[in-house]
Design a protein around this motif. Structure first.
Motif: not given
Length: 196
Positions: A144-161, A163-169
């Motif tokens: 609700x509060x962050x842009x898609x780019x910020x959510x993606x950035x947070x996702x990469x920081x919180x779940x780096x493994x 991001x490496x193991x699943x499809x982009x879609x």
């Protein structure tokens, strides 16, 4: 294999040998192939699953066939359709292996018996459920509060493994954006790196 789940449990409770044996006797090992479902929408949800290896994804499928990824689960994570598991109802979610995986399954009836035989497990699963609730609440607030780019950035920081193991879609469906928009975000991120 049991070392990983026992270490997971030891983060929150201490078991003696008899309690460990009681718990381990409840578990059922299952090998899951990539793209195989361990739960499909409409099936009665009777198990909570601990991932020993591989990756699973829980997702909701709407009437138009659009997938919304609810969560990913890697080694050392628990996954189920929690509402339906607790209430022993037909699943609302699908849980699919995104890679060949090994899981340990704990049946609802065995868990209920475990709560009586080893009451410490009530504390353990309360903490697991609290953490899951907190994670989902924060995810909703970020949505609700962050842009898609910020959510993606947070996702990469919180779940780096992840991001490496699943499809982009699948990441895009978790973030609530289209794969095309995620590609644009990733492209912009790459351009920024090159400039700096």
């Amino acid at each position: 294999m049991h070392d990983l789940i026992l270490k997971n449990i030891a983060k929150h409770i201490v078991l003696d040998e008899a309690e460990e044996a009681c718990f381990l006797a409840c578990l059922k090992e299952r090998q899951v192939l990539k793209k195989e479902f361990i739960l499909k929408e409409g099936q009665i949800c009777r198990e909570i699953n601990f991932v020993v290896s591989g990756t699973l994804r829980a997702f909701y499928l709407d009437k138009t066939g659009k997938e919304s990824t609810i969560m990913f689960a890697l080694a050392d994570w628990w996954v189920t359709d929690m509402f339906c598991f607790v209430n022993e109802q037909a699943a609302m979610l699908n849980i699919e292996a995104t890679a060949d995986s090994c899981i340990l399954q704990l049946q609802k009836e065995d868990l209920d018996r475990l709560y009586i035989q080893v009451p410490k497990f009530e504390r353990f699963f309360r903490i697991i459920m609290q953490n899951a609730y907190i994670r989902e609440q924060l995810r909703v607030i970020q949505g609700l509060s962050l842009s898609a780019e910020e959510r993606y950035h947070n996702f990469l920081i919180k779940y780096p493994k992840v991001a490496q193991q699943v499809k982009q879609k699948q990441i895009a469906s978790y973030l609530g954006i289209t794969p095309e928009f995620l590609s644009t975000i990733r492209g912009n991120k790459t351009k920024k790196k090159k400039k700096s």
